[in-house]
Write a protein that holds these residues in place. Structure first.
Motif, PDB file in Angstrom:
ATOM      1  N   ALA A  13       4.407   8.985 -10.552  1.00  0.00           N
ATOM      2  CA  ALA A  13       3.719   9.010 -11.843  1.00  0.00           C
ATOM      3  C   ALA A  13       3.049  10.366 -12.070  1.00  0.00           C
ATOM      4  CB  ALA A  13       2.689   7.880 -11.899  1.00  0.00           C
ATOM      5  N   GLU A  14       2.368  10.880 -11.008  1.00  0.00           N
ATOM      6  CA  GLU A  14       1.701  12.181 -11.127  1.00  0.00           C
ATOM      7  C   GLU A  14       2.717  13.284 -11.398  1.00  0.00           C
ATOM      8  OE1 GLU A  14      -1.405  12.861 -11.211  1.00  0.00           O
ATOM      9  OE2 GLU A  14      -2.360  11.042 -10.437  1.00  0.00           O
ATOM     10  N   ALA A  15       3.829  13.209 -10.665  1.00  0.00           N
ATOM     11  CA  ALA A  15       4.855  14.246 -10.811  1.00  0.00           C
ATOM     12  C   ALA A  15       5.457  14.200 -12.209  1.00  0.00           C
ATOM     13  CB  ALA A  15       5.937  14.063  -9.756  1.00  0.00           C
ATOM     14  N   TYR A  65      -7.293  13.487  -5.103  1.00  0.00           N
ATOM     15  CA  TYR A  65      -6.283  12.451  -4.891  1.00  0.00           C
ATOM     16  C   TYR A  65      -5.059  13.072  -4.231  1.00  0.00           C
ATOM     17  CZ  TYR A  65      -4.910  14.425  -9.405  1.00  0.00           C
ATOM     18  OH  TYR A  65      -4.595  15.290 -10.415  1.00  0.00           O
ATOM     19  N   HIS A  84       2.689   8.809  -6.706  1.00  0.00           N
ATOM     20  CA  HIS A  84       3.217  10.168  -6.555  1.00  0.00           C
ATOM     21  C   HIS A  84       4.229  10.467  -7.661  1.00  0.00           C
ATOM     22  CE1 HIS A  84       4.189  13.777  -4.187  1.00  0.00           C
ATOM     23  NE2 HIS A  84       5.427  13.577  -4.588  1.00  0.00           N
ATOM     24  N   ASP A 107       1.396   4.126  -3.007  1.00  0.00           N
ATOM     25  CA  ASP A 107       1.181   5.573  -2.835  1.00  0.00           C
ATOM     26  C   ASP A 107       2.334   6.369  -3.436  1.00  0.00           C
ATOM     27  OD1 ASP A 107      -1.265   5.589  -1.634  1.00  0.00           O
ATOM     28  OD2 ASP A 107      -0.499   5.667   0.427  1.00  0.00           O
ATOM     29  N   TYR A 108       3.560   5.952  -3.124  1.00  0.00           N
ATOM     30  CA  TYR A 108       4.710   6.731  -3.589  1.00  0.00           C
ATOM     31  C   TYR A 108       4.946   6.528  -5.085  1.00  0.00           C
ATOM     32  CZ  TYR A 108       5.595   8.211   1.117  1.00  0.00           C
ATOM     33  OH  TYR A 108       5.450   8.800   2.344  1.00  0.00           O
ATOM     34  N   ARG A 159      -3.006   8.068   5.440  1.00  0.00           N
ATOM     35  CA  ARG A 159      -3.171   6.720   5.996  1.00  0.00           C
ATOM     36  C   ARG A 159      -3.764   6.794   7.405  1.00  0.00           C
ATOM     37  NH1 ARG A 159      -0.904   2.557   3.641  1.00  0.00           N
ATOM     38  NH2 ARG A 159      -0.518   1.402   5.539  1.00  0.00           N
ATOM     39  N   TYR A 205       1.197  11.422   2.648  1.00  0.00           N
ATOM     40  CA  TYR A 205       0.830   9.999   2.612  1.00  0.00           C
ATOM     41  C   TYR A 205       0.640   9.397   3.998  1.00  0.00           C
ATOM     42  CZ  TYR A 205       1.605  10.712  -2.267  1.00  0.00           C
ATOM     43  OH  TYR A 205       1.508  11.215  -3.529  1.00  0.00           O
ATOM     44  N   LEU A 210      10.907  14.317  -1.605  1.00  0.00           N
ATOM     45  CA  LEU A 210      10.303  13.369  -0.671  1.00  0.00           C
ATOM     46  C   LEU A 210      11.228  13.064   0.502  1.00  0.00           C
ATOM     47  CD1 LEU A 210       8.561  10.797  -3.031  1.00  0.00           C
ATOM     48  CD2 LEU A 210       7.486  12.491  -1.553  1.00  0.00           C
ATOM     49  N   ASP A 223       0.830  -1.210   0.000  1.00  0.00           N
ATOM     50  CA  ASP A 223       0.000   0.000   0.000  1.00  0.00           C
ATOM     51  C   ASP A 223       0.861   1.255   0.000  1.00  0.00           C
ATOM     52  OD1 ASP A 223      -2.413  -1.152  -0.111  1.00  0.00           O
ATOM     53  OD2 ASP A 223      -3.013  -0.751   1.968  1.00  0.00           O
ATOM     54  N   ILE A 224       1.839   1.264   0.905  1.00  0.00           N
ATOM     55  CA  ILE A 224       2.690   2.445   1.035  1.00  0.00           C
ATOM     56  C   ILE A 224       3.487   2.662  -0.244  1.00  0.00           C
ATOM     57  CG2 ILE A 224       4.667   3.404   2.267  1.00  0.00           C
ATOM     58  CD1 ILE A 224       3.606   1.935   4.781  1.00  0.00           C
ATOM     59  N   PRO A 249      -2.054   4.738 -14.609  1.00  0.00           N
ATOM     60  CA  PRO A 249      -2.877   3.876 -13.753  1.00  0.00           C
ATOM     61  C   PRO A 249      -4.012   4.664 -13.106  1.00  0.00           C
ATOM     62  CG  PRO A 249      -0.822   4.427 -12.662  1.00  0.00           C
ATOM     63  CD  PRO A 249      -0.741   5.017 -14.026  1.00  0.00           C
ATOM     64  N   TYR A 305      -1.865  13.463  -4.650  1.00  0.00           N
ATOM     65  CA  TYR A 305      -0.905  14.384  -5.279  1.00  0.00           C
ATOM     66  C   TYR A 305      -1.496  15.782  -5.391  1.00  0.00           C
ATOM     67  CZ  TYR A 305       2.791  16.068  -8.339  1.00  0.00           C
ATOM     68  OH  TYR A 305       3.840  16.773  -8.846  1.00  0.00           O
ATOM     69  N   VAL A 353      11.775  14.793  -7.715  1.00  0.00           N
ATOM     70  CA  VAL A 353      10.707  14.314  -6.837  1.00  0.00           C
ATOM     71  C   VAL A 353      11.302  13.557  -5.650  1.00  0.00           C
ATOM     72  CG1 VAL A 353       8.653  12.873  -6.705  1.00  0.00           C
ATOM     73  CG2 VAL A 353       9.140  14.140  -8.790  1.00  0.00           C
ATOM     74  N   GLU A 397       5.808  17.676   0.597  1.00  0.00           N
ATOM     75  CA  GLU A 397       4.857  16.874  -0.164  1.00  0.00           C
ATOM     76  C   GLU A 397       4.810  15.416   0.272  1.00  0.00           C
ATOM     77  OE1 GLU A 397       5.897  16.337  -4.353  1.00  0.00           O
ATOM     78  OE2 GLU A 397       7.670  17.533  -3.967  1.00  0.00           O
ATOM     79  N   GLY A 398       5.892  14.911   0.890  1.00  0.00           N
ATOM     80  CA  GLY A 398       5.883  13.522   1.325  1.00  0.00           C
ATOM     81  C   GLY A 398       5.020  13.309   2.549  1.00  0.00           C
ATOM     82  N   ARG A 458      -6.417   6.432 -10.386  1.00  0.00           N
ATOM     83  CA  ARG A 458      -6.076   7.259  -9.239  1.00  0.00           C
ATOM     84  C   ARG A 458      -6.888   6.872  -8.018  1.00  0.00           C
ATOM     85  NH1 ARG A 458      -6.136  12.737 -12.643  1.00  0.00           N
ATOM     86  NH2 ARG A 458      -3.895  12.988 -12.942  1.00  0.00           N
ATOM     87  N   LYS A 459      -6.227   6.954  -6.846  1.00  0.00           N
ATOM     88  CA  LYS A 459      -6.940   6.702  -5.596  1.00  0.00           C
ATOM     89  C   LYS A 459      -7.501   8.033  -5.102  1.00  0.00           C
ATOM     90  CE  LYS A 459      -4.713   5.335  -1.754  1.00  0.00           C
ATOM     91  NZ  LYS A 459      -3.943   4.378  -0.945  1.00  0.00           N
TER      92      LYS A 459
END
Lengths: 186, 114
Positions: free
Chosen positions: A34-36, B28, A32, A28-29, B52, B48, A50, A24-25, B71, B30, A46, B44-45, B73-74
């Motif tokens: 992919a979006e960036a 989402y 992140h 998420d990253y 959670r 997450y 982080l 899961d974690i 992919p 991001y 990026v 920004e980190g 998006r959540k």
């Protein structure tokens, strides 16, 4: 650092958590990154924003251990939380450990003594009617109950002190977050 | 459990900001993170672990949305508990800032008593 390196180091650092939580974690990253990338940012940029993935993993693990302790105050949850805090590797925590070891040893000793005294009280209570003790049967039985109550109080006091100690340690450990600390300071 | 005012305030405010962003529209991580890092300079980190925690506290839940590129998006949305938390925390925040503002005000307003 590339995205793959970041994710790999993050996953490696998280080992020990449930496989599902790690996935899961990591997801998420990965999202992140992919979006960036879609926003035109480089992976190196990026990853730098982080922070250190190893450090991030250690803090996430410490946080998971503390969360566990907050939901169930069991000895194993306490051990997990304390291990997580030690994993943060702050020098002052390592210096604190030997002192803490002494305190924990004392608490365990007192708790064991409380159990022993409780048993002794039980024996006194049970043996009261059958043993010729000075003061008679009633006094022996009452005395036994009193000793047991005292031992229970001592045990409860030790337990409260232990919970308080672990909570204090968690509070102290959280002060050492670098990546997770809400980075509001510009 | 005691915590420094500093950490506690930042933690509380961050959560409140995320609740407020989500109340304006489901989003989402991001997007939430980039809005908040523009608005209050959040790393920004940080988003997450926070998301959670809010999810495990039952303030938000998630659903997947197919994305045109890449992919799915959540997305996060507020639960009813999340809406309640937003209401409680924002009135708490307003009360707090009003009180601080009143103290910072160089010319205290004199309330007239009838």
């Amino acid at each position: 650092m590339t995205k793959d390196q970041f994710i790999e180091r993050l996953k490696a650092g998280l080992s020990g958590l449930k496989a599902e939580a790690i996935a899961d974690i990591a997801a998420d990253y990965e999202a992140h990154f992919a979006e960036a990338a879609a926003a035109g940012r480089s992976e190196a940029d990026v990853a730098a924003a982080l922070g250190d993935p190893g450090r991030l993993a250690r803090e996430l693990k410490a946080e998971a251990g503390m969360k566990n302790w907050e939901s169930a105050k069991t000895p194993s949850a306490a051990a997990g939380a304390v291990l997580g805090i030690i994993g943060l590797g702050a020098l002052d925590i390592l210096v604190l450990l030997p002192i803490l070891g002494g305190v924990v040893g004392t608490l365990i000793g007192v708790f064991t003594a409380a159990i022993g005294i409780f048993i002794a009280g039980g024996v006194l209570f049970a043996a009261g009617p059958f043993t010729p003790l000075p003061g008679g049967v009633a006094a022996a039985m009452l005395g036994g109950v009193g000793v047991m109550a005292g031992a229970a109080a001592l045990g409860a006091f030790t337990a409260v002190l232990s919970v308080w100690l672990v909570n204090g340690l968690i509070w102290y450990g959280r002060l050492h977050y670098r990546v997770l600390k809400p980075a509001l300071d510009n | 459990m005691p915590e420094t005012i500093d950490i506690q305030m930042k933690k509380g405010v961050l959560g409140l900001c995320v609740l407020a962003v989500l109340a304006r529209g489901e989003s989402y991580a991001y997007e939430i993170a980039s809005r908040l890092s523009d608005a209050i300079g959040m790393g920004e980190g940080t988003i997450y672990p926070l998301m959670r925690r809010m999810q495990s506290d039952g303030l938000v839940d998630t659903y997947l949305v197919e994305s045109s590129a890449g992919p799915s998006r959540k997305y996060y949305r507020l639960t009813s508990a999340g809406h309640r938390a937003l209401q409680d925390q924002s009135s708490e925040w307003r009360g707090f800032t009003d009180a601080v503002d009143a103290l910072l005000d160089p010319t205290p307003t004199v309330t007239q008593e009838a």
